[in-house]
Design a protein around this motif. Structure first.
Motif, mmCIF file in Angstrom:
data_model
loop_
_atom_site.group_PDB
_atom_site.id
_atom_site.type_symbol
_atom_site.label_atom_id
_atom_site.label_comp_id
_atom_site.label_asym_id
_atom_site.label_seq_id
_atom_site.Cartn_x
_atom_site.Cartn_y
_atom_site.Cartn_z
ATOM 1 N N SER A 197 0.811 -1.220 0.000
ATOM 2 C CA SER A 197 0.000 0.000 0.000
ATOM 3 C C SER A 197 0.845 1.272 0.000
ATOM 4 N N ARG A 198 2.039 1.224 0.638
ATOM 5 C CA ARG A 198 2.842 2.449 0.689
ATOM 6 C C ARG A 198 3.327 2.851 -0.695
ATOM 7 N N ASN A 199 3.720 1.842 -1.522
ATOM 8 C CA ASN A 199 4.133 2.151 -2.889
ATOM 9 C C ASN A 199 2.953 2.626 -3.725
ATOM 10 N N GLN A 200 1.806 1.960 -3.542
ATOM 11 C CA GLN A 200 0.599 2.363 -4.260
ATOM 12 C C GLN A 200 0.190 3.776 -3.860
ATOM 13 N N PHE A 201 0.226 4.053 -2.544
ATOM 14 C CA PHE A 201 -0.142 5.381 -2.062
ATOM 15 C C PHE A 201 0.836 6.436 -2.571
ATOM 16 N N SER A 202 2.129 6.124 -2.524
ATOM 17 C CA SER A 202 3.136 7.083 -2.986
ATOM 18 C C SER A 202 2.937 7.399 -4.464
ATOM 19 N N PHE A 203 2.630 6.356 -5.252
ATOM 20 C CA PHE A 203 2.353 6.589 -6.672
ATOM 21 C C PHE A 203 1.128 7.481 -6.828
ATOM 22 N N ASN A 204 0.044 7.177 -6.115
ATOM 23 C CA ASN A 204 -1.177 7.984 -6.206
ATOM 24 C C ASN A 204 -0.914 9.426 -5.791
ATOM 25 N N PHE A 205 -0.096 9.584 -4.762
ATOM 26 C CA PHE A 205 0.243 10.918 -4.246
ATOM 27 C C PHE A 205 0.976 11.726 -5.317
ATOM 28 N N ILE A 206 1.966 11.095 -5.928
ATOM 29 C CA ILE A 206 2.753 11.758 -6.969
ATOM 30 C C ILE A 206 1.899 12.005 -8.207
ATOM 31 N N ASN A 207 1.108 11.001 -8.592
ATOM 32 C CA ASN A 207 0.262 11.113 -9.774
ATOM 33 C C ASN A 207 -0.779 12.219 -9.609
ATOM 34 N N TYR A 208 -1.207 12.449 -8.358
ATOM 35 C CA TYR A 208 -2.162 13.524 -8.085
ATOM 36 C C TYR A 208 -1.602 14.869 -8.530
ATOM 37 N N PHE A 209 -0.380 15.177 -8.086
ATOM 38 C CA PHE A 209 0.221 16.458 -8.455
ATOM 39 C C PHE A 209 0.506 16.518 -9.952
ATOM 40 N N SER A 210 0.890 15.370 -10.509
ATOM 41 C CA SER A 210 1.156 15.314 -11.940
ATOM 42 C C SER A 210 -0.094 15.632 -12.744
ATOM 43 N N ARG A 211 -1.253 15.139 -12.275
ATOM 44 C CA ARG A 211 -2.504 15.299 -13.007
ATOM 45 C C ARG A 211 -3.236 16.604 -12.701
ATOM 46 N N ASN A 212 -2.927 17.229 -11.584
ATOM 47 C CA ASN A 212 -3.699 18.407 -11.166
ATOM 48 C C ASN A 212 -2.902 19.700 -11.145
ATOM 49 N N PHE A 213 -1.618 19.613 -11.452
ATOM 50 C CA PHE A 213 -0.785 20.814 -11.410
ATOM 51 C C PHE A 213 -1.265 21.852 -12.417
ATOM 52 N N ASP A 214 -1.804 21.392 -13.559
ATOM 53 C CA ASP A 214 -2.306 22.336 -14.554
ATOM 54 C C ASP A 214 -3.458 23.156 -14.000
ATOM 55 N N SER A 215 -4.403 22.498 -13.311
ATOM 56 C CA SER A 215 -5.544 23.224 -12.735
ATOM 57 C C SER A 215 -5.105 24.169 -11.628
ATOM 58 N N ILE A 216 -4.141 23.734 -10.807
ATOM 59 C CA ILE A 216 -3.646 24.573 -9.719
ATOM 60 C C ILE A 216 -3.048 25.862 -10.278
ATOM 61 N N LEU A 217 -2.189 25.729 -11.297
ATOM 62 C CA LEU A 217 -1.519 26.910 -11.859
ATOM 63 C C LEU A 217 -2.471 27.787 -12.659
ATOM 64 N N ILE A 218 -3.321 27.166 -13.482
ATOM 65 C CA ILE A 218 -4.248 27.959 -14.298
ATOM 66 C C ILE A 218 -5.190 28.749 -13.406
ATOM 67 N N GLY A 219 -5.705 28.111 -12.332
ATOM 68 C CA GLY A 219 -6.600 28.799 -11.413
ATOM 69 C C GLY A 219 -5.936 29.946 -10.683
ATOM 70 N N ARG A 220 -4.617 29.831 -10.469
ATOM 71 C CA ARG A 220 -3.882 30.875 -9.733
ATOM 72 C C ARG A 220 -3.389 31.980 -10.657
ATOM 73 N N VAL A 221 -2.860 31.617 -11.837
ATOM 74 C CA VAL A 221 -2.222 32.589 -12.725
ATOM 75 C C VAL A 221 -3.233 33.233 -13.670
ATOM 76 N N PHE A 222 -4.146 32.438 -14.212
ATOM 77 C CA PHE A 222 -5.145 32.982 -15.137
ATOM 78 C C PHE A 222 -6.415 33.363 -14.349
ATOM 79 N N THR A 223 -7.581 33.018 -14.859
ATOM 80 C CA THR A 223 -8.841 33.343 -14.187
ATOM 81 C C THR A 223 -9.632 32.063 -13.939
ATOM 82 N N GLU A 224 -10.662 32.160 -13.095
ATOM 83 C CA GLU A 224 -11.522 31.002 -12.858
ATOM 84 C C GLU A 224 -12.269 30.610 -14.129
ATOM 85 N N GLY A 225 -12.584 31.612 -14.957
ATOM 86 C CA GLY A 225 -13.230 31.324 -16.233
ATOM 87 C C GLY A 225 -12.320 30.522 -17.148
#
Length: 473
Positions: free
Chosen positions: A210-238
């Motif tokens: 589970s620790r390897n699975q969790f670590s992968f999920n943890f890393i994959n989360y940032f990999s998959r959501n970093f675009d939304s985090i940055l776009i929401g912060r740098v651009f607009t909500e629209g």
């Protein structure tokens, strides 16, 4: 491997996935005409944090329970008791997270939203163990029946609340209702009692996995959501609303096609952990099926992108079209990649799954950051596609060379004919003149052309008989 088990699993998985995608599309089609891109932007930001806490709630326990054949009923009860305690802590933390998030995005609306969704986090965390038990039993009928029913209720609740003028709260409250219903149904099917003496021994039994699975999920989360985090912060909500609409739409083919296969793989293939050739053969067959459909579909979605967006979501979402067209190029990559995690799990190589997640995160974050730096959601989409392509090669290197003891030659052999079929689609759509029809008729005509060329391509390359033979097996 029992072909009957795979057929049964895929039948119910298909039933659940197809029904759920149809429900999602129908609900989104209605909500997209009531809510604004900015409303969806708010929901997208909240979704980033919900996914992160759902990841924390799982801790890799779900796949670990499925994979471990030595867990007793008492072990499962103790793990469930631990998940209840953990769920309580996570929900409280999530409720108070709304304050720093409101400061970061300079919008006080996130404070009440996070408080409401803290309850959703609690129910999701408690759901992990009962759902894993049902999946371990290979009770795919129950899993997908629950998926369909709760999806319908969520959609009805969200539409009613949107018509009442509750804006983004319509989607948020709909998700809360679904989380509560999911736990209620799964728990009623398992009745796992938490009234046992707590011990860390059952946790230790599954921790290495589970620790390897969790670590992968943890890393994959940032990999998959970093675009939304940055776009929401740098651009607009629209802008975030437009981007996420295009990104989510590009995932639908994956959910419809690869999504019916992936949930079935680990519960069945875990029985063949020591038979690497069986697992490799299954992976190549699945890759062949997904590529035969995914490559031509990527071409179609690129050339019919505008019609698809405007027909489903309405005219106010036209700004999503260019980003969707770029992301459509990666549809076939995402379809094949979505199944790979289950093969790492089935061979008990979550260590390599973790490694693939680390390199994927580094590459995705760099690509997304550069796309944001270039200044538009379209450049972000282009960089995401380049990152997906590189990750596909690395991921398959780990599978083919490190796990299966094979080479790329065997993989590329499976992709040759699907690329020929895709090339036929590309030639036809490049030669197709601009259609003088409205959105609906243009989409229907392009759809008919796609189906016709798809069938011709399969016949010319001999893939029609081959696909039918593989599916039959």
């Amino acid at each position: 491997m029992s072909s009957n088990e795979f057929r049964t699993g895929m039948f119910f998985s298909a039933m659940g996935k197809y029904s759920n995608v149809i429900i999602q599309l129908a609900v989104n089609a209605v909500l997209s005409r009531i809510l604004t891109p900015a409303d969806y932007g708010v929901v997208s930001i909240v979704q980033i944090f919900i996914e992160f806490f759902n990841l924390l709630a799982d801790m890799g326990f779900g796949p670990a329970i499925i994979q471990n054949k030595k867990l007793s009923d008492t072990d499962v009860q103790i793990i469930f008791k631990f998940s209840i305690m953990f769920a309580t802590a996570l929900s409280v933390i999530f409720m108070f997270l709304g304050y720093p998030v409101s400061i970061f995005y300079d919008n006080p609306v996130y404070v009440p939203i996070f408080f409401i969704l803290g309850i959703s986090v609690f129910f999701f965390a408690m759901l992990v163990v009962p759902k894993a038990v049902i999946q371990k039993r290979k009770d795919f009928k129950t899993v997908n029946t629950i998926l369909i029913f709760t999806g319908i209720i969520k959609g009805i609740v969200s539409i009613i609340l949107a018509l009442m003028g509750l804006k983004y709260y319509a989607i948020i409250l709909g998700s809360l209702v679904q989380a509560m219903m999911n736990f209620t149904f799964y728990y009623s099917k398992t009745r796992i009692s938490p009234k046992v003496k707590f011990s860390m021994e059952p946790i230790k039994k599954i921790w290495a996995f589970s620790r390897n699975q969790f670590s992968f999920n943890f890393i994959n989360y940032f990999s998959r959501n970093f675009d939304s985090i940055l776009i929401g912060r740098v651009f607009t909500e629209g802008a975030l609303g437009y981007y996420n609409k295009s990104y989510q739409l590009s995932l639908y083919p994956n959910q419809i096609l690869a999504g019916i296969i992936t949930p079935v793989i680990q519960p069945i293939m875990s029985e063949y952990e020591q038979q690497i050739d069986v697992i490799k053969d299954t992976y190549l067959k699945i890759t062949r099926i997904l590529a035969n459909i995914g490559v031509p579909l990527s071409v179609f979605c690129y050339f019919a992108g505008r019609e698809i967006i405007l027909f489903i979501f309405g005219g106010q979402w036209e700004a999503s079209v260019p980003a969707f067209q770029f992301l459509a190029v990666s549809i076939w990559l995402q379809m094949i990649a979505s199944s790979t995690g289950a093969f790492y799990q089935s061979t008990n190589r979550t260590d390599l799954l973790l490694f693939s997640g680390i390199q994927s995160m580094i590459l995705n974050v760099a690509a997304i950051a550069y796309g944001v730096y270039l200044g538009s959601i379209e450049t972000v989409a282009i960089m995401v596609v380049l990152s997906f392509t590189t990750n596909f090669l690395v991921n398959n290197y780990l599978l083919m060379y490190k796990i299966f003891g094979s080479t790329f030659k065997e993989l590329f052999k499976e992709l040759t004919k699907p690329f020929i079929t895709g090339s036929l689609q590309l030639i036809v759509f490049l030669l197709l003149p601009e259609l003088p029809f409205n959105i609906f008729y243009s989409l229907m005509l392009k759809g008919l052309i796609f189906v016709l060329i798809f069938v011709i391509g399969l016949i010319v390359t001999g893939q029609m008989k081959e696909m039918l033979r593989v599916i039959k097996k």
